[in-house]
Scaffold this motif. Structure first.
Motif, PDB file in Angstrom:
ATOM      1  N   ALA A  56      42.023  31.923  43.099  1.00  0.00           N
ATOM      2  CA  ALA A  56      41.425  32.293  41.810  1.00  0.00           C
ATOM      3  C   ALA A  56      42.224  33.403  41.140  1.00  0.00           C
ATOM      4  N   ARG A  57      42.681  34.364  41.949  1.00  0.00           N
ATOM      5  CA  ARG A  57      43.448  35.470  41.380  1.00  0.00           C
ATOM      6  C   ARG A  57      44.792  34.997  40.827  1.00  0.00           C
ATOM      7  N   ARG A  58      45.469  34.074  41.569  1.00  0.00           N
ATOM      8  CA  ARG A  58      46.749  33.572  41.077  1.00  0.00           C
ATOM      9  C   ARG A  58      46.586  32.807  39.759  1.00  0.00           C
ATOM     10  N   LEU A  59      45.543  31.970  39.685  1.00  0.00           N
ATOM     11  CA  LEU A  59      45.348  31.206  38.454  1.00  0.00           C
ATOM     12  C   LEU A  59      45.020  32.131  37.284  1.00  0.00           C
ATOM     13  N   ALA A  60      44.134  33.139  37.510  1.00  0.00           N
ATOM     14  CA  ALA A  60      43.780  34.068  36.429  1.00  0.00           C
ATOM     15  C   ALA A  60      44.999  34.866  35.990  1.00  0.00           C
ATOM     16  N   VAL A 213      38.008  26.680  34.980  1.00  0.00           N
ATOM     17  CA  VAL A 213      37.733  27.822  34.112  1.00  0.00           C
ATOM     18  C   VAL A 213      36.384  27.607  33.448  1.00  0.00           C
ATOM     19  N   ILE A 214      35.547  28.673  33.438  1.00  0.00           N
ATOM     20  CA  ILE A 214      34.259  28.628  32.758  1.00  0.00           C
ATOM     21  C   ILE A 214      34.201  29.716  31.709  1.00  0.00           C
ATOM     22  N   GLY A 215      33.321  29.522  30.720  1.00  0.00           N
ATOM     23  CA  GLY A 215      33.105  30.521  29.683  1.00  0.00           C
ATOM     24  C   GLY A 215      32.044  31.521  30.102  1.00  0.00           C
ATOM     25  N   ARG A 262      38.028  37.183  36.643  1.00  0.00           N
ATOM     26  CA  ARG A 262      38.005  37.190  35.184  1.00  0.00           C
ATOM     27  C   ARG A 262      39.409  37.364  34.632  1.00  0.00           C
ATOM     28  N   THR A 263      39.721  36.663  33.532  1.00  0.00           N
ATOM     29  CA  THR A 263      41.021  36.807  32.892  1.00  0.00           C
ATOM     30  C   THR A 263      41.047  38.083  32.067  1.00  0.00           C
ATOM     31  N   LEU A 272      39.519  36.249  26.221  1.00  0.00           N
ATOM     32  CA  LEU A 272      38.753  35.051  25.882  1.00  0.00           C
ATOM     33  C   LEU A 272      37.406  35.000  26.598  1.00  0.00           C
ATOM     34  N   ASP A 273      37.123  36.020  27.438  1.00  0.00           N
ATOM     35  CA  ASP A 273      35.899  36.001  28.257  1.00  0.00           C
ATOM     36  C   ASP A 273      35.863  34.749  29.132  1.00  0.00           C
ATOM     37  N   TRP A 274      37.010  34.403  29.691  1.00  0.00           N
ATOM     38  CA  TRP A 274      37.107  33.307  30.638  1.00  0.00           C
ATOM     39  C   TRP A 274      36.978  33.850  32.053  1.00  0.00           C
ATOM     40  N   THR A 275      36.483  33.027  32.929  1.00  0.00           N
ATOM     41  CA  THR A 275      36.430  33.345  34.351  1.00  0.00           C
ATOM     42  C   THR A 275      36.977  32.155  35.136  1.00  0.00           C
TER      43      THR A 275
END
Length: 582
Positions: A56-60, A213-215, A262-263, A272-275
């Motif tokens: 998750a950290r690598r993708l964010a 990815v979720i909002g 969180r991004t 973008l408030d993406w997670t």
């Protein structure tokens, strides 16, 4: 003559010793196995969770890096002067736009939009002439850099991509820093899916890992079915910024080990408030840990069984001499007085027991009655002492509770007094005393260390008319709405203060003239867009602004005097404007 008190039948020492040895051995072996299994399993489970969290950290982080690069592309293009011209019609930059889009497969399109919302120049001529004035990204991008996510299709703002895209926009400003247009671009989402596949590679059974990815409302945006929504417990953990990998029950009735990131944490750009969520079925993610626990428990049970067999034989060797002594004692009890207790050369303890047993039994019988009396007396004294201690403990507990209550109330009153001393009770802004104190401290810091500082004063236009026509309650609502509108637009290092009545001040540390002008204009526009509803209808108001940048040798009063003069100049020139101090 020896006498023995007859007691009920008891199990043999051999059986009891064997049973106790077996019980202690088995409990110790199994307990140790369980402890080691839990520790080893927890470590394996923690490693699995770390891999999931790392994905998750690598993708964010990858999303942040790409968006930051595209964000800098758009901002640098908007600020480069390519689309700025003295006659208001910039020269054609289509080759530049096409070069930018061709240089990255992430761009879907890039364009320059004039102040009326019409696409004037684009990498594709088919986009030119389109009216995008109603889109949120254009309206927001006229004043400040903006990033938003759109799904495309027939609903929502036009983004020029059917399957969804990220739109970036930045304002183009003229010679007087007034907005003349917007540079915007749409970024496709294929690279996000590629990053998700790469981020899941280090995980075993990665085909069972979901990375998506979720909002901020929990709706799946990229990498998962649209109908998949995050559970409420996960959204609560995201809002509370807890970073631990936890197990959640998702809405498809499957339990998943879930990590999130969180991004916007590794790069500074409009978020973008993406997670990013990484999840794997719990029975797969923790399978290795469970297998290790069972293996260690099995070996522990086997070791316990072997130790029990050895303990049984050893207990038999210990019990034999004691059984001989027991048989002799039984004969003495039956009247055979001239019997010596047997001796054993195997254990020194048995020899000592045999030689001392006769005198010991006689002494015990002699002092038995004395011990019973002493026990009764001791029990009475212990009871009295226990009752006194319990009473003292009750008094001490009441005293401790009372002191804790007093301490909590004292702390609450101190915090309340500090709040009243520093901040205006109506608007929540700093009061004049605290604002002046902070301003003088910032002024000393800038004078000692170098830097810039700007003071912005603004006054609500025709505020007396609001009070006269609608009453002081509505006037208070207008003051509070003004402070609530301005405060979120400031940085954490800035300070909003209410100097009195309808007059407010904003302290902008480390802010030069150009940045201060943009901030003041943004505040003016926000205040003019604020509304309050009363029985008489919707109330609108504006404010006049004066700004002054600190000059070497000036005091806070000097800067405030110049900013105040600029504010009144704004009043004289028609209100609802920002004037720079002379």
């Amino acid at each position: 003559m020896l006498r023995f008190r007859r007691r009920g039948h008891a199990p043999s020492l051999r059986r009891r010793l064997s049973a106790m040895t077996a019980l202690v051995t088995i409990v110790a072996a199994i307990g140790l196995s369980i402890a080691i299994g839990r520790l080893a399993g927890s470590q394996v489970e923690a490693l699995s969770n770390q891999l999931l969290a790392a994905s998750a950290r690598r993708l964010a982080s990858g999303i942040d890096i790409v968006l930051y690069e595209r964000y800098r592309d758009i901002v640098n293009t908007a600020e480069s002067g390519l689309f700025r011209a003295a006659d208001g019609r910039p020269a054609s930059q289509r080759p530049f736009l096409r070069h930018m889009v061709a240089g990255s497969d992430q761009y879907a399109w890039m364009a320059y939009i004039d102040r009326d919302g019409i696409i004037r120049q684009a990498d594709r001529t088919s986009l030119e002439g389109r009216d995008v004035a109603s889109t949120l990204w254009f309206r927001a991008g006229r004043y400040a850099p903006w990033i938003t996510y759109g799904t495309g299709g027939e609903t929502g703002d036009w983004i020029g991509v059917d399957d969804g895209a990220i739109v970036l926009a930045a304002p183009v400003r003229g010679a007087q820093e007034q907005p003349t247009g917007v540079v915007a671009a749409a970024v496709r989402l294929d690279w996000v899916r590629r990053l998700a596949r790469d981020a899941a590679k280090p995980i075993a059974a990665r085909e069972t890992v979901d990375l998506f990815v979720i909002g901020n409302d929990g709706e799946a945006l990229i990498g998962a079915p649209a109908e998949l929504n995050a559970p409420a417990s996960l959204m609560k953990a995201i809002r509370e910024h807890t970073g631990a990998v936890e197990t959640f029950q998702w809405r498809d009735d499957t339990t998943f080990a879930t990590a999130f990131r969180r991004t916007g944490r590794t790069r500074r750009y409009p978020r973008l408030d993406w997670t990013v969520v990484a999840r794997q079925p719990a029975h797969i993610a923790h399978a290795s840990a469970e297998e290790l626990r069972l293996a260690i428990l099995g070996w522990g049970a086997l070791v316990g069984a072997l130790t029990f067999v050895l303990g049984w034989f050893h207990a038999d060797r210990i019990a034999r001499p004691l059984q001989a002594i027991t048989a002799a004692a039984r004969r003495i009890r039956n009247g055979e007085h001239d019997i010596d207790l047997p001796h054993s050369d195997r254990y020194a303890e048995v020899q000592s027991l045999s030689s001392s047993l006769s005198g010991l039994v006689g002494d015990l019988l002699t002092h038995e009655h004395q011990l019973e009396e002493l026990n009764l007396n001791l029990e009475h004294r212990v009871t009295e002492r226990t009752r006194a201690l319990e009473q003292a403990n009750d008094r001490l507990a009441r005293e401790i509770r009372q002191r804790r209550l007093i301490a909590r109330e004292r702390k609450r009153l101190i915090e309340r007094l500090e709040q009243l001393a520093h901040f205006d009770y109506l608007t929540g802004a700093a009061n004049r005393h605290f604002f002046t104190e902070r301003g003088e401290a910032e002024l000393r810091r800038v004078a000692d260390n170098g830097g810039t500082l700007t003071l912005v004063l603004f006054d609500l236009d025709h505020f007396k008319r609001v009070n006269d026509e609608h009453g002081h309650a509505i006037g208070d609502a207008v003051l509070k709405a003004t402070a609530d509108t301005v405060a979120p637009l400031l940085r954490t290092t800035d300070l909003l203060g209410r100097l009195g009545g309808e007059e407010f001040a904003v302290l902008l540390p480390d802010t030069g003239e150009a940045d201060a002008a943009r901030v003041a204009e943004r505040l003016r526009a926000a205040v003019s867009a604020t509304r309050v509803t009363s029985r008489g209808g919707v109330i609108r108001w504006t404010a006049s602004f004066g700004r002054a940048e600190w000059r070497a040798g000036e005091t806070l009063a000097d800067i405030q005097q110049r900013a105040d003069a600029a504010l009144y100049a704004a009043k004289r020139q028609g209100r609802n404007r920002v004037i720079k101090a002379a």
